[in-house]
Scaffold this motif. Structure first.
Motif, PDB file in Angstrom:
ATOM      1  N   ARG A 173       0.828  -1.207   0.000  1.00 33.07           N
ATOM      2  CA  ARG A 173       0.000   0.000   0.000  1.00 33.07           C
ATOM      3  C   ARG A 173       0.863   1.259   0.000  1.00 33.07           C
ATOM      4  O   ARG A 173       0.541   2.250  -0.634  1.00 33.07           O
ATOM      5  CB  ARG A 173      -0.937  -0.006   1.215  1.00 33.07           C
ATOM      6  CG  ARG A 173      -2.095  -0.990   1.028  1.00 33.07           C
ATOM      7  CD  ARG A 173      -3.019  -0.956   2.215  1.00 33.07           C
ATOM      8  NE  ARG A 173      -2.428  -1.577   3.380  1.00 33.07           N
ATOM      9  CZ  ARG A 173      -2.715  -1.255   4.628  1.00 33.07           C
ATOM     10  NH1 ARG A 173      -3.588  -0.307   4.872  1.00 33.07           N
ATOM     11  NH2 ARG A 173      -2.154  -1.873   5.633  1.00 33.07           N
ATOM     12  N   ALA A 174       1.979   1.175   0.738  1.00 35.26           N
ATOM     13  CA  ALA A 174       2.869   2.338   0.792  1.00 35.26           C
ATOM     14  C   ALA A 174       3.585   2.547  -0.536  1.00 35.26           C
ATOM     15  O   ALA A 174       3.813   3.677  -0.953  1.00 35.26           O
ATOM     16  CB  ALA A 174       3.880   2.162   1.918  1.00 35.26           C
ATOM     17  N   GLU A 177       1.931   4.769  -2.795  1.00 34.73           N
ATOM     18  CA  GLU A 177       2.076   6.199  -2.505  1.00 34.73           C
ATOM     19  C   GLU A 177       3.432   6.716  -2.976  1.00 34.73           C
ATOM     20  O   GLU A 177       3.512   7.732  -3.637  1.00 34.73           O
ATOM     21  CB  GLU A 177       1.921   6.453  -1.001  1.00 34.73           C
ATOM     22  CG  GLU A 177       0.536   6.133  -0.468  1.00 34.73           C
ATOM     23  CD  GLU A 177      -0.541   6.862  -1.231  1.00 34.73           C
ATOM     24  OE1 GLU A 177      -0.466   8.100  -1.301  1.00 34.73           O
ATOM     25  OE2 GLU A 177      -1.442   6.187  -1.769  1.00 34.73           O
ATOM     26  N   SER A 178       4.488   6.036  -2.580  1.00 35.39           N
ATOM     27  CA  SER A 178       5.813   6.494  -2.976  1.00 35.39           C
ATOM     28  C   SER A 178       6.854   5.406  -2.772  1.00 35.39           C
ATOM     29  O   SER A 178       7.114   4.990  -1.656  1.00 35.39           O
ATOM     30  CB  SER A 178       6.214   7.716  -2.161  1.00 35.39           C
ATOM     31  OG  SER A 178       7.591   7.914  -2.278  1.00 35.39           O
ATOM     32  N   ASP A 180      10.087   5.635  -3.328  1.00 33.56           N
ATOM     33  CA  ASP A 180      11.313   6.145  -2.714  1.00 33.56           C
ATOM     34  C   ASP A 180      11.224   6.160  -1.198  1.00 33.56           C
ATOM     35  O   ASP A 180      12.162   5.785  -0.508  1.00 33.56           O
ATOM     36  CB  ASP A 180      11.588   7.567  -3.213  1.00 33.56           C
ATOM     37  CG  ASP A 180      12.324   7.555  -4.531  1.00 33.56           C
ATOM     38  OD1 ASP A 180      12.779   6.466  -4.925  1.00 33.56           O
ATOM     39  OD2 ASP A 180      12.450   8.619  -5.147  1.00 33.56           O
ATOM     40  N   ILE A 181      10.088   6.605  -0.697  1.00 33.21           N
ATOM     41  CA  ILE A 181       9.953   6.713   0.754  1.00 33.21           C
ATOM     42  C   ILE A 181       9.961   5.318   1.383  1.00 33.21           C
ATOM     43  O   ILE A 181      10.539   5.112   2.450  1.00 33.21           O
ATOM     44  CB  ILE A 181       8.658   7.473   1.131  1.00 33.21           C
ATOM     45  CG1 ILE A 181       8.630   8.830   0.435  1.00 33.21           C
ATOM     46  CG2 ILE A 181       8.547   7.649   2.625  1.00 33.21           C
ATOM     47  CD1 ILE A 181       9.734   9.773   0.822  1.00 33.21           C
ATOM     48  N   VAL A 182       9.344   4.357   0.712  1.00 35.20           N
ATOM     49  CA  VAL A 182       9.366   2.991   1.256  1.00 35.20           C
ATOM     50  C   VAL A 182      10.803   2.497   1.340  1.00 35.20           C
ATOM     51  O   VAL A 182      11.202   1.871   2.314  1.00 35.20           O
ATOM     52  CB  VAL A 182       8.519   2.049   0.372  1.00 35.20           C
ATOM     53  CG1 VAL A 182       8.589   0.632   0.890  1.00 35.20           C
ATOM     54  CG2 VAL A 182       7.072   2.517   0.351  1.00 35.20           C
ATOM     55  N   ARG A 183      11.593   2.825   0.320  1.00 36.41           N
ATOM     56  CA  ARG A 183      13.008   2.438   0.355  1.00 36.41           C
ATOM     57  C   ARG A 183      13.719   3.061   1.532  1.00 36.41           C
ATOM     58  O   ARG A 183      14.578   2.442   2.140  1.00 36.41           O
ATOM     59  CB  ARG A 183      13.703   2.901  -0.922  1.00 36.41           C
ATOM     60  CG  ARG A 183      13.464   1.958  -2.041  1.00 36.41           C
ATOM     61  CD  ARG A 183      14.456   2.153  -3.161  1.00 36.41           C
ATOM     62  NE  ARG A 183      13.887   1.517  -4.319  1.00 36.41           N
ATOM     63  CZ  ARG A 183      13.262   2.172  -5.279  1.00 36.41           C
ATOM     64  NH1 ARG A 183      13.197   3.476  -5.253  1.00 36.41           N
ATOM     65  NH2 ARG A 183      12.719   1.526  -6.266  1.00 36.41           N
TER      66      ARG A 183
END
Lengths: 306, 238
Positions: A173-174, A177-178, A180-183
């Motif tokens: 789900r994340a 959204e993005s 890069d941010i999950v990384r």
């Protein structure tokens, strides 16, 4: 429970057969809902995997005489391998580019099915596909199939609902959204995306295999572009991010399909128009749109009461 | 020295965004990095976290060279980010956002310990606790910033990189955020604070750097920089 009682009410006949077709659609749609609705990966390759699942199992059982239960199993391994190799390449793409790449895959599979007539029967299709059977117990009626295909659909549904709420599901789900941010929180997004793609493709392929062994006949339409669009329609009706919506969407589309047969070729036009309208007014799907306007209505009412 | 950046050169195609930048981040300190728009502040964070390719120079984390590592591996070492513009997972709940921050810990740690940590962090941000089951998108700007910080804390980081935490917030709320950041330092966290509002950042930083069109033009104790004439003129509007 209601699902369990349904066949006793409907009896073995037309409506039960419709119910089974709803299940075929729903299984594919649940997979796509996970991948696109939750994971944010817009894929058009589910028709191809439905086709791969249907054809692999059909070919193995008709031409090589394998027991359908075994051929279905092998078909899923073939599909998973195909999904893994396709996925690890195309999932580098995002958004519309991914949609186009997966769409191309669907087109390639469709052409392959048509062109390898010696194996697949080409445009004439493949007939005399054996029924699934457990020893002498042959799944040759809607009634019997119902009690196989619906429990499987429900299992897939339960599994998916759990998945969405798991640690892995949060990442999906994340990721929508993005990435890069999950990384930035340490997750290897690439591997998660591939896992989800494989899982969701195998759902489609499983549905395809069951379909082939129940209808006993498949033609290239099983893996075609139109089918890919049908599945998107299911989600457009049911909502891209509501798993239960996949069931409702599959039901609406199947019934619509039945009732619109009187319009013959115009059916597609009606589909197209309704898809445009739904996307225009409820981009997250009809059900989601209705849910939103309902909650807005309630909140307006409450605000008025204050 | 927990993070050491040496002679960093970063390019965006042919734009030289960072020019031989060297920055040291000490354990348990707040290091401020101030500068105007386009000075290269965010590029600093992106290069530390592996989101932009580095042309020349090296980045060390606890003496380990992390210059060429990918984002996920850098996060695994214990560097957590509060990204610019918060970048929350808007349709997900506050709780889910925090769980995502703790993503790596779910593998090895007991759920109980993580839940305990969530409670501790909620003590720091009581308003998040009240809104725990709301989706992140429905929070106010200040609450969202707090959630972004809370999410970063959930990773139990060894160093936190904060990219403009005061952007878009009303002055009073920004003040509140800076108070929280200062209290984090008192709890032993190491923070790299990147800010456009230089005064507030310098007030809570221990040591600071001034970045101007990709170059470090000034560095020193934050209290000294606050008094520095050129800084006052350029960034504090005195």
């Amino acid at each position: 429970m209601a699902l369990l009682a349904l066949p006793f009410i409907l009896g073995d006949g037309y409506y039960l057969s419709v119910m089974n077709f709803i299940a075929f659609y729903a299984i594919v749609a649940i997979g796509l809902c996970l991948l696109t609705g939750y994971g944010g990966q817009l894929s058009m390759s589910h028709a191809a995997f439905f086709g791969i699942g249907a054809y692999t199992s059909a070919i193995l059982s008709t031409r090589f005489g394998l027991n359908p239960l075994i051929s279905i199993f092998i078909a899923q391994i073939v599909s998973a391998t195909a999904a893994l190799s396709i996925g690890s390449v195309v999932l580098r793409l995002k958004g519309h580019y991914l949609a186009i790449a997966t769409l191309s895959f669907t087109i390639i599979v469709e052409i392959l099915i048509i062109e390898t007539a010696w194996l697949t029967g080409g445009l004439q299709g493949l007939s005399l596909i054996p029924y699934i059977s457990f020893g002498d117990f042959i799944i040759d009626s809607d009634w019997r199939l119902y009690f196989i295909v619906w429990p499987i659909t429900m299992l897939i549904m339960l599994f998916s609902l759990n998945l969405v709420d798991s640690r892995m599901g949060r990442i999906f789900r994340a990721t929508k959204e993005s990435e890069d941010i999950v990384r930035l929180f340490g997750a290897n997004v690439k591997i998660y995306k591939i896992k989800l793609f494989v899982l969701s493709s195998v759902f489609a392929s499983l549905s395809g295999s069951f379909y082939a062994h129940f209808v006993n006949f498949i033609s290239p339409t099983a893996g075609s572009l139109m089918f890919a669009i049908d599945i998107i329609m299911v989600l457009a009706f049911g909502g891209f991010t509501i798993l239960w919506g996949a069931l409702l969407g599959a039901a609406s589309l199947t019934f619509l399909n039945e009732y619109l047969t009187v319009f013959a070729d115009f059916k597609r036009t009606i589909y197209g128009l309704s898809l445009i309208l739904i996307m225009l007014f409820c981009p997250n799907g009809l059900l989601e749109g209705l849910k939103d306007s309902l909650s807005r209505l309630i909140s307006v009412k409450n605000a008025g009461g204050d | 020295m927990i993070i050491k950046i040496k002679d960093l050169d970063v390019f965006y195609k042919n734009i030289h965004a960072l020019k031989k930048v060297s920055v040291s981040i000490e354990n348990g300190k707040i290091i401020g990095l101030v500068g105007g728009n386009g000075a290269g502040k965010s590029t600093m964070i992106k290069s530390i976290t592996g989101l932009v390719p580095i042309k020349n120079g090296k980045i060390f984390f606890n003496d380990r060279d992390i210059t060429r590592l990918d984002s996920a591996s850098i996060a695994r070492l214990g560097i957590s980010t509060v990204p610019e513009g918060r970048r929350l997972f808007a349709p997900m709940t506050v709780q889910d956002n925090m769980n995502l921050g703790a993503y790596l810990r779910f593998k090895n740690e007991k759920k109980k310990d993580i839940e305990k940590d969530i409670k501790k962090i909620f003590e720091l941000f009581p308003r998040l606790m009240e809104r725990k089951n709301q989706t992140a998108g429905t929070l106010s700007g200040g609450e969202q910033q707090m959630l972004a910080i809370a999410r970063a804390l959930m990773a139990k980081p060894k160093a936190i990189l904060m990219d403009e935490p005061s952007t878009g917030l009303a002055p009073l709320i920004a003040k509140e955020i800076f108070k929280v950041i200062k209290s984090l330092k008192n709890r032993g966290y190491t923070i790299l604070l990147i800010e456009q509002s230089a005064r507030m950042a310098l007030k809570i930083s221990d040591y600071a750097y001034v970045l101007e069109s990709g170059k470090i033009v000034l560095k020193g104790k934050a209290s000294d920089l606050l008094k520095d004439e050129s800084v006052q003129k350029a960034y504090l509007g005195v």
